[in-house]
Design a protein around this motif. Structure first.
Motif, PDB file in Angstrom:
ATOM      1  N   PHE A 253     -44.429  40.557 -43.864  1.00 12.92           N
ATOM      2  CA  PHE A 253     -43.703  41.790 -44.162  1.00 12.92           C
ATOM      3  C   PHE A 253     -43.173  42.325 -42.840  1.00 12.92           C
ATOM      4  O   PHE A 253     -43.941  42.555 -41.905  1.00 12.92           O
ATOM      5  N   TRP A 254     -41.872  42.524 -42.769  1.00 10.62           N
ATOM      6  CA  TRP A 254     -41.237  42.913 -41.516  1.00 10.62           C
ATOM      7  C   TRP A 254     -40.174  43.979 -41.787  1.00 10.62           C
ATOM      8  O   TRP A 254     -39.846  44.265 -42.939  1.00 10.62           O
ATOM      9  N   GLY A 255     -39.663  44.534 -40.712  1.00  9.95           N
ATOM     10  CA  GLY A 255     -38.616  45.540 -40.821  1.00  9.95           C
ATOM     11  C   GLY A 255     -37.606  45.375 -39.704  1.00  9.95           C
ATOM     12  O   GLY A 255     -37.913  44.827 -38.648  1.00  9.95           O
ATOM     13  N   GLU A 256     -36.412  45.863 -39.958  1.00  4.79           N
ATOM     14  CA  GLU A 256     -35.370  45.827 -38.933  1.00  4.79           C
ATOM     15  C   GLU A 256     -35.712  46.846 -37.852  1.00  4.79           C
ATOM     16  O   GLU A 256     -36.432  47.805 -38.090  1.00  4.79           O
ATOM     17  N   ASN A 257     -35.211  46.629 -36.667  1.00  2.00           N
ATOM     18  CA  ASN A 257     -35.478  47.511 -35.515  1.00  2.00           C
ATOM     19  C   ASN A 257     -36.965  47.605 -35.208  1.00  2.00           C
ATOM     20  O   ASN A 257     -37.467  48.668 -34.844  1.00  2.00           O
ATOM     21  N   CYS A 258     -37.660  46.505 -35.371  1.00  2.00           N
ATOM     22  CA  CYS A 258     -39.107  46.438 -35.136  1.00  2.00           C
ATOM     23  C   CYS A 258     -39.351  45.378 -34.059  1.00  2.00           C
ATOM     24  O   CYS A 258     -39.340  44.184 -34.352  1.00  2.00           O
ATOM     25  N   PRO A 259     -39.548  45.801 -32.800  1.00  2.00           N
ATOM     26  CA  PRO A 259     -39.759  44.811 -31.729  1.00  2.00           C
ATOM     27  C   PRO A 259     -40.900  43.825 -31.990  1.00  2.00           C
ATOM     28  O   PRO A 259     -40.727  42.623 -31.756  1.00  2.00           O
ATOM     29  N   PRO A 260     -42.069  44.260 -32.490  1.00  2.00           N
ATOM     30  CA  PRO A 260     -43.112  43.267 -32.762  1.00  2.00           C
ATOM     31  C   PRO A 260     -42.697  42.259 -33.838  1.00  2.00           C
ATOM     32  O   PRO A 260     -43.122  41.102 -33.797  1.00  2.00           O
ATOM     33  N   CYS A 261     -41.861  42.689 -34.789  1.00  2.00           N
ATOM     34  CA  CYS A 261     -41.376  41.761 -35.818  1.00  2.00           C
ATOM     35  C   CYS A 261     -40.494  40.680 -35.199  1.00  2.00           C
ATOM     36  O   CYS A 261     -40.568  39.512 -35.584  1.00  2.00           O
ATOM     37  N   VAL A 262     -39.670  41.078 -34.236  1.00  2.00           N
ATOM     38  CA  VAL A 262     -38.815  40.124 -33.528  1.00  2.00           C
ATOM     39  C   VAL A 262     -39.675  39.153 -32.729  1.00  2.00           C
ATOM     40  O   VAL A 262     -39.409  37.943 -32.693  1.00  2.00           O
ATOM     41  N   MET A 263     -40.731  39.664 -32.113  1.00  2.00           N
ATOM     42  CA  MET A 263     -41.614  38.816 -31.297  1.00  2.00           C
ATOM     43  C   MET A 263     -42.376  37.801 -32.144  1.00  2.00           C
ATOM     44  O   MET A 263     -42.616  36.674 -31.707  1.00  2.00           O
ATOM     45  N   ILE A 264     -42.753  38.181 -33.360  1.00  2.00           N
ATOM     46  CA  ILE A 264     -43.572  37.283 -34.181  1.00  2.00           C
ATOM     47  C   ILE A 264     -42.723  36.286 -34.982  1.00  2.00           C
ATOM     48  O   ILE A 264     -43.219  35.251 -35.412  1.00  2.00           O
ATOM     49  N   ALA A 265     -41.427  36.572 -35.147  1.00  2.00           N
ATOM     50  CA  ALA A 265     -40.551  35.723 -35.968  1.00  2.00           C
ATOM     51  C   ALA A 265     -40.559  34.252 -35.565  1.00  2.00           C
ATOM     52  O   ALA A 265     -40.689  33.377 -36.429  1.00  2.00           O
ATOM     53  N   PRO A 266     -40.460  33.897 -34.252  1.00  2.00           N
ATOM     54  CA  PRO A 266     -40.488  32.472 -33.902  1.00  2.00           C
ATOM     55  C   PRO A 266     -41.833  31.809 -34.228  1.00  2.00           C
ATOM     56  O   PRO A 266     -41.880  30.631 -34.568  1.00  2.00           O
ATOM     57  N   ILE A 267     -42.900  32.575 -34.157  1.00  2.00           N
ATOM     58  CA  ILE A 267     -44.224  32.040 -34.500  1.00  2.00           C
ATOM     59  C   ILE A 267     -44.274  31.724 -35.991  1.00  2.00           C
ATOM     60  O   ILE A 267     -44.764  30.660 -36.396  1.00  2.00           O
TER      61      ILE A 267
END
Length: 105
Positions: free
Chosen positions: A25-39
């Protein structure tokens, strides 16, 4: 690449899956979401056929996020036989995700 689910596809893709499902579960404009996406993408390749990995943007799945009490993003939830079996909120490195969520998938 992980598939995407929303309120209309969540039950079919997650709750009715015959294999465990890890939902990001993620959201736009969420730096931790961007960081975890490649993982999450890497885990999708590594666990292909063993664990289905999907992403749910909380803006596109608000009913599902509300029903599951998603209070922060990213939140990772492992489902087995349609039921939540484990959850992690916030960023985590790959080894912690594997140890906490996927080790018993």
């Amino acid at each position: 690449m992980p598939s995407t689910v929303n309120d209309s596809t969540f039950d079919t893709e997650v709750r009715q899956s015959t294999i465990p499902v890890l939902v990001d579960f993620w959201g736009e404009n969420c730096p931790p979401c961007v960081m975890i996406a490649p993982i999450i993408e890497e885990l999708g390749r590594e666990y292909q056929g063993k664990v289905k990995i999907v992403k749910a943007n909380v803006s596109e799945a608000p009913q599902t996020a509300g029903a599951l009490d998603i209070m922060a993003v990213p939140t990772l939830i492992l489902f087995r036989a349609g039921e939540e079996v484990n959850r992690h909120m916030g960023f985590a490195p790959k080894d912690q995700i594997v140890d906490k969520l996927l080790a018993n998938a």
